[in-house]
Design a protein around this motif. Structure first.
Motif, PDB file in Angstrom:
ATOM      1  N   LEU A   1       0.829  -1.203   0.000  1.00 47.07           N
ATOM      2  CA  LEU A   1       0.000   0.000   0.000  1.00 47.07           C
ATOM      3  C   LEU A   1       0.864   1.255   0.000  1.00 47.07           C
ATOM      4  O   LEU A   1       0.564   2.224  -0.702  1.00 47.07           O
ATOM      5  N   ARG A   2       1.959   1.255   0.766  1.00 46.78           N
ATOM      6  CA  ARG A   2       2.866   2.409   0.780  1.00 46.78           C
ATOM      7  C   ARG A   2       3.458   2.658  -0.607  1.00 46.78           C
ATOM      8  O   ARG A   2       3.522   3.797  -1.070  1.00 46.78           O
ATOM      9  N   LEU A   3       3.901   1.596  -1.281  1.00 45.37           N
ATOM     10  CA  LEU A   3       4.492   1.731  -2.609  1.00 45.37           C
ATOM     11  C   LEU A   3       3.470   2.262  -3.617  1.00 45.37           C
ATOM     12  O   LEU A   3       3.754   3.193  -4.377  1.00 45.37           O
ATOM     13  N   ALA A   4       2.275   1.673  -3.617  1.00 40.23           N
ATOM     14  CA  ALA A   4       1.223   2.098  -4.551  1.00 40.23           C
ATOM     15  C   ALA A   4       0.786   3.534  -4.267  1.00 40.23           C
ATOM     16  O   ALA A   4       0.562   4.325  -5.191  1.00 40.23           O
ATOM     17  N   THR A   5       0.675   3.879  -2.997  1.00 43.84           N
ATOM     18  CA  THR A   5       0.268   5.233  -2.618  1.00 43.84           C
ATOM     19  C   THR A   5       1.314   6.251  -3.050  1.00 43.84           C
ATOM     20  O   THR A   5       0.971   7.330  -3.544  1.00 43.84           O
ATOM     21  N   ALA A   6       2.580   5.922  -2.889  1.00 46.17           N
ATOM     22  CA  ALA A   6       3.648   6.837  -3.318  1.00 46.17           C
ATOM     23  C   ALA A   6       3.574   7.077  -4.823  1.00 46.17           C
ATOM     24  O   ALA A   6       3.734   8.214  -5.279  1.00 46.17           O
ATOM     25  N   LEU A   7       3.317   6.034  -5.598  1.00 43.92           N
ATOM     26  CA  LEU A   7       3.175   6.206  -7.045  1.00 43.92           C
ATOM     27  C   LEU A   7       1.989   7.101  -7.375  1.00 43.92           C
ATOM     28  O   LEU A   7       2.100   8.025  -8.175  1.00 43.92           O
ATOM     29  N   SER A   8       0.837   6.843  -6.747  1.00 46.58           N
ATOM     30  CA  SER A   8      -0.358   7.627  -7.071  1.00 46.58           C
ATOM     31  C   SER A   8      -0.204   9.087  -6.634  1.00 46.58           C
ATOM     32  O   SER A   8      -0.773   9.976  -7.247  1.00 46.58           O
ATOM     33  N   HIS A   9       0.563   9.315  -5.591  1.00 49.53           N
ATOM     34  CA  HIS A   9       0.785  10.676  -5.100  1.00 49.53           C
ATOM     35  C   HIS A   9       1.799  11.429  -5.968  1.00 49.53           C
ATOM     36  O   HIS A   9       1.731  12.645  -6.110  1.00 49.53           O
ATOM     37  N   THR A  10       2.736  10.709  -6.565  1.00 55.91           N
ATOM     38  CA  THR A  10       3.823  11.328  -7.316  1.00 55.91           C
ATOM     39  C   THR A  10       3.505  11.531  -8.793  1.00 55.91           C
ATOM     40  O   THR A  10       3.873  12.557  -9.371  1.00 55.91           O
ATOM     41  N   VAL A  11       2.838  10.562  -9.410  1.00 61.00           N
ATOM     42  CA  VAL A  11       2.628  10.584 -10.859  1.00 61.00           C
ATOM     43  C   VAL A  11       1.292  11.254 -11.195  1.00 61.00           C
ATOM     44  O   VAL A  11       0.238  10.761 -10.783  1.00 61.00           O
ATOM     45  N   PRO A  12       1.324  12.372 -11.913  1.00 66.71           N
ATOM     46  CA  PRO A  12       0.072  13.037 -12.293  1.00 66.71           C
ATOM     47  C   PRO A  12      -0.843  12.094 -13.085  1.00 66.71           C
ATOM     48  O   PRO A  12      -0.395  11.410 -14.002  1.00 66.71           O
ATOM     49  N   GLY A  13      -2.098  12.053 -12.691  1.00 68.23           N
ATOM     50  CA  GLY A  13      -3.078  11.232 -13.394  1.00 68.23           C
ATOM     51  C   GLY A  13      -3.138   9.783 -12.957  1.00 68.23           C
ATOM     52  O   GLY A  13      -3.967   9.012 -13.448  1.00 68.23           O
ATOM     53  N   ALA A  14      -2.272   9.385 -12.026  1.00 71.01           N
ATOM     54  CA  ALA A  14      -2.295   7.998 -11.547  1.00 71.01           C
ATOM     55  C   ALA A  14      -3.510   7.795 -10.647  1.00 71.01           C
ATOM     56  O   ALA A  14      -3.987   8.724 -10.001  1.00 71.01           O
ATOM     57  N   LYS A  15      -4.005   6.560 -10.621  1.00 73.28           N
ATOM     58  CA  LYS A  15      -5.125   6.200  -9.752  1.00 73.28           C
ATOM     59  C   LYS A  15      -4.825   4.897  -9.046  1.00 73.28           C
ATOM     60  O   LYS A  15      -4.108   4.046  -9.565  1.00 73.28           O
ATOM     61  N   LEU A  16      -5.384   4.782  -7.856  1.00 74.70           N
ATOM     62  CA  LEU A  16      -5.353   3.519  -7.122  1.00 74.70           C
ATOM     63  C   LEU A  16      -6.764   2.966  -7.087  1.00 74.70           C
ATOM     64  O   LEU A  16      -7.723   3.718  -6.906  1.00 74.70           O
ATOM     65  N   HIS A  17      -6.865   1.668  -7.242  1.00 80.46           N
ATOM     66  CA  HIS A  17      -8.143   0.980  -7.093  1.00 80.46           C
ATOM     67  C   HIS A  17      -7.951  -0.001  -5.943  1.00 80.46           C
ATOM     68  O   HIS A  17      -7.114  -0.914  -6.026  1.00 80.46           O
ATOM     69  N   LEU A  18      -8.693   0.221  -4.876  1.00 79.70           N
ATOM     70  CA  LEU A  18      -8.577  -0.601  -3.675  1.00 79.70           C
ATOM     71  C   LEU A  18      -9.879  -1.371  -3.481  1.00 79.70           C
ATOM     72  O   LEU A  18     -10.964  -0.825  -3.661  1.00 79.70           O
ATOM     73  N   ARG A  19      -9.753  -2.645  -3.095  1.00 76.35           N
ATOM     74  CA  ARG A  19     -10.931  -3.453  -2.764  1.00 76.35           C
ATOM     75  C   ARG A  19     -10.748  -3.974  -1.353  1.00 76.35           C
ATOM     76  O   ARG A  19      -9.701  -4.516  -1.012  1.00 76.35           O
ATOM     77  N   THR A  20     -11.783  -3.784  -0.525  1.00 77.57           N
ATOM     78  CA  THR A  20     -11.693  -4.167   0.882  1.00 77.57           C
ATOM     79  C   THR A  20     -12.238  -5.566   1.113  1.00 77.57           C
ATOM     80  O   THR A  20     -12.898  -6.148   0.244  1.00 77.57           O
ATOM     81  N   ASP A  21     -11.982  -6.084   2.316  1.00 75.45           N
ATOM     82  CA  ASP A  21     -12.490  -7.403   2.689  1.00 75.45           C
ATOM     83  C   ASP A  21     -14.003  -7.402   2.882  1.00 75.45           C
ATOM     84  O   ASP A  21     -14.608  -8.452   3.058  1.00 75.45           O
ATOM     85  N   ARG A  22     -14.628  -6.251   2.818  1.00 77.37           N
ATOM     86  CA  ARG A  22     -16.095  -6.132   2.886  1.00 77.37           C
ATOM     87  C   ARG A  22     -16.722  -6.003   1.503  1.00 77.37           C
ATOM     88  O   ARG A  22     -17.920  -5.745   1.384  1.00 77.37           O
TER      89      ARG A  22
END
Length: 183
Positions: free
Chosen positions: A7-28
């Protein structure tokens, strides 16, 4: 790799790269989109703050509730820990690592890119101390070497991963003193 580290690695990418998105799916079964714009549930800066807080002692680790983390938007996962994007006609490859910035620079110096002149490729190291992640951007503006961009990025990502594993093993290995030996 631990869920919080992913999550830290993916979040750093989404925060740094313009236009990047994260798609997260929870256990619910909930889906959360992190990015800019009307279709996002959360912005990258807000997500970065949440993830940084989750890494602090005595704070709940929200990553334990995630069953899937994927990076998208402006970034395309090309495999091997490398993500691709094109900005202003310039191809870029992005890598996120838990290595410190100075160690990333040392690792890149040892990758051995003898087939490419120094001026043909450019690497920018972008530290995020709050997430304890370093993001690396590799670009080429010399079209003669464009075909080597993916190969070089995969070599760099592999070298970073090997160094991360080496650091993990060093931290886990008992020292001579604790094992009862003396040098």
């Amino acid at each position: 790799m631990k869920p919080l580290e992913r999550l830290r690695l993916a979040t750093a990418l989404s925060h740094t790269v313009p236009g990047a998105k994260l798609h997260l799916r929870t256990d619910r079964g909930e889906s959360v989109v992190v990015g800019e714009g009307a279709h996002a549930d959360n912005g990258p800066c807000a997500m970065r703050r949440v993830v940084a807080a989750s890494a602090c002692p005595n704070q709940p680790d929200l990553s334990e509730h995630l069953v899937d983390i994927s990076v998208g938007g402006a970034l395309t996962d090309v495999g091997g820990g490398v993500f691709s994007t094109c900005r202003n006609g310039i191809e870029q490859r992005w890598i996120a690592t838990t290595l410190l910035p100075d160690r990333v620079a040392q690792v890149l110096a040892d990758v051995g890119l003898d087939a490419v002149p120094d001026e043909a490729m450019h690497a920018a190291v972008k530290p995020d101390s709050g997430l304890a992640v370093t993001v690396l951007a590799i670009t080429t503006s010399d079209m003669r070497f464009h075909h080597m961009l993916d190969e070089i990025a995969v070599l760099a990502a592999g070298a970073c991963l090997v160094e991360e594993l080496s650091c993990d093993v060093s931290r886990l290995a008992p020292s001579n003193e604790t094992a009862g030996g003396v040098s």
